[in-house]
Design a protein around this motif. Structure first.
Motif, PDB file in Angstrom:
ATOM      1  N   PRO A 175     106.564 -48.997 -12.914  1.00  0.00           N
ATOM      2  CA  PRO A 175     106.619 -47.535 -12.990  1.00  0.00           C
ATOM      3  C   PRO A 175     106.190 -46.903 -11.660  1.00  0.00           C
ATOM      4  N   LYS A 176     106.917 -45.866 -11.238  1.00  0.00           N
ATOM      5  CA  LYS A 176     106.575 -45.164  -9.999  1.00  0.00           C
ATOM      6  C   LYS A 176     105.136 -44.658 -10.046  1.00  0.00           C
ATOM      7  N   GLN A 177     104.679 -44.229 -11.203  1.00  0.00           N
ATOM      8  CA  GLN A 177     103.327 -43.700 -11.337  1.00  0.00           C
ATOM      9  C   GLN A 177     102.291 -44.789 -11.044  1.00  0.00           C
ATOM     10  N   VAL A 178     102.552 -46.022 -11.459  1.00  0.00           N
ATOM     11  CA  VAL A 178     101.637 -47.131 -11.172  1.00  0.00           C
ATOM     12  C   VAL A 178     101.577 -47.384  -9.670  1.00  0.00           C
ATOM     13  N   VAL A 179     102.737 -47.395  -9.025  1.00  0.00           N
ATOM     14  CA  VAL A 179     102.790 -47.624  -7.579  1.00  0.00           C
ATOM     15  C   VAL A 179     102.008 -46.536  -6.854  1.00  0.00           C
ATOM     16  N   SER A 180     102.196 -45.288  -7.267  1.00  0.00           N
ATOM     17  CA  SER A 180     101.490 -44.168  -6.649  1.00  0.00           C
ATOM     18  C   SER A 180      99.980 -44.281  -6.848  1.00  0.00           C
ATOM     19  N   GLN A 181      99.548 -44.606  -8.055  1.00  0.00           N
ATOM     20  CA  GLN A 181      98.114 -44.726  -8.338  1.00  0.00           C
ATOM     21  C   GLN A 181      97.478 -45.868  -7.545  1.00  0.00           C
ATOM     22  N   LEU A 182      98.182 -46.994  -7.444  1.00  0.00           N
ATOM     23  CA  LEU A 182      97.657 -48.107  -6.657  1.00  0.00           C
ATOM     24  C   LEU A 182      97.517 -47.725  -5.188  1.00  0.00           C
ATOM     25  N   ALA A 183      98.525 -47.027  -4.655  1.00  0.00           N
ATOM     26  CA  ALA A 183      98.473 -46.609  -3.261  1.00  0.00           C
ATOM     27  C   ALA A 183      97.285 -45.673  -3.032  1.00  0.00           C
ATOM     28  N   LYS A 184      97.062 -44.743  -3.951  1.00  0.00           N
ATOM     29  CA  LYS A 184      95.943 -43.810  -3.811  1.00  0.00           C
ATOM     30  C   LYS A 184      94.609 -44.536  -3.908  1.00  0.00           C
ATOM     31  N   THR A 185      94.519 -45.493  -4.824  1.00  0.00           N
ATOM     32  CA  THR A 185      93.267 -46.216  -5.028  1.00  0.00           C
ATOM     33  C   THR A 185      92.925 -47.081  -3.814  1.00  0.00           C
ATOM     34  N   TRP A 186      93.908 -47.825  -3.323  1.00  0.00           N
ATOM     35  CA  TRP A 186      93.646 -48.762  -2.252  1.00  0.00           C
ATOM     36  C   TRP A 186      93.639 -48.113  -0.859  1.00  0.00           C
ATOM     37  N   PHE A 187      94.501 -47.125  -0.667  1.00  0.00           N
ATOM     38  CA  PHE A 187      94.680 -46.625   0.692  1.00  0.00           C
ATOM     39  C   PHE A 187      94.389 -45.144   0.848  1.00  0.00           C
TER      40      PHE A 187
END
Length: 128
Positions: free
Chosen positions: A112-124
């Protein structure tokens, strides 16, 4: 900036409420489910030319940005990570690993695009 978007309106009531001309609603209804090139405004709204004379404006929740062809997302060691929109689900992205010759080494997986976005925000993402 121009981007490829797919119109994904689920509820036309708010749109109908804000239009002065009832014929304009037909533009939104006929565009729904179709893919267009759109200008994405800084506030997230997309302006779509549906014909030479007519355009529609879409709120961020009324469209999905689409990546139609495999696009390089980065490198993972010897593999190149590629992504594109999932043709089975507009809200997902496909990811796969390919070797230097472009052969798929890691099969495509849908996220899901939302998962990718959340991971990017969390990690980077930067802290407040």
């Amino acid at each position: 900036m121009k981007r490829t978007v797919k119109v994904t309106i689920r509820d036309f009531s708010a749109i109908a409420e804000n239009l002065n001309d009832p014929g304009e609603l037909a533009l939104y209804e006929s565009a729904n489910g179709r893919t267009y090139e759109a200008e994405i405004e800084p506030d997230g709204y997309a302006v779509v030319d549906v014909s030479d004379e007519d355009y529609i404006e879409l709120a961020p929740g009324e469209y999905q940005i689409m990546i139609e062809d495999w696009t390089v997302a980065g490198k993972l060691g010897e593999l190149t990570l590629e992504t594109k929109s999932d043709p089975e689900d507009d809200k997902n992205l496909l990811y796969r690993g390919v070797d230097a010759d472009g052969r798929e080494v890691q099969r495509a997986q849908s996220l899901p695009k939302q998962v990718v976005s959340q991971l990017a925000k969390t990690w980077f993402g930067s802290g407040k």
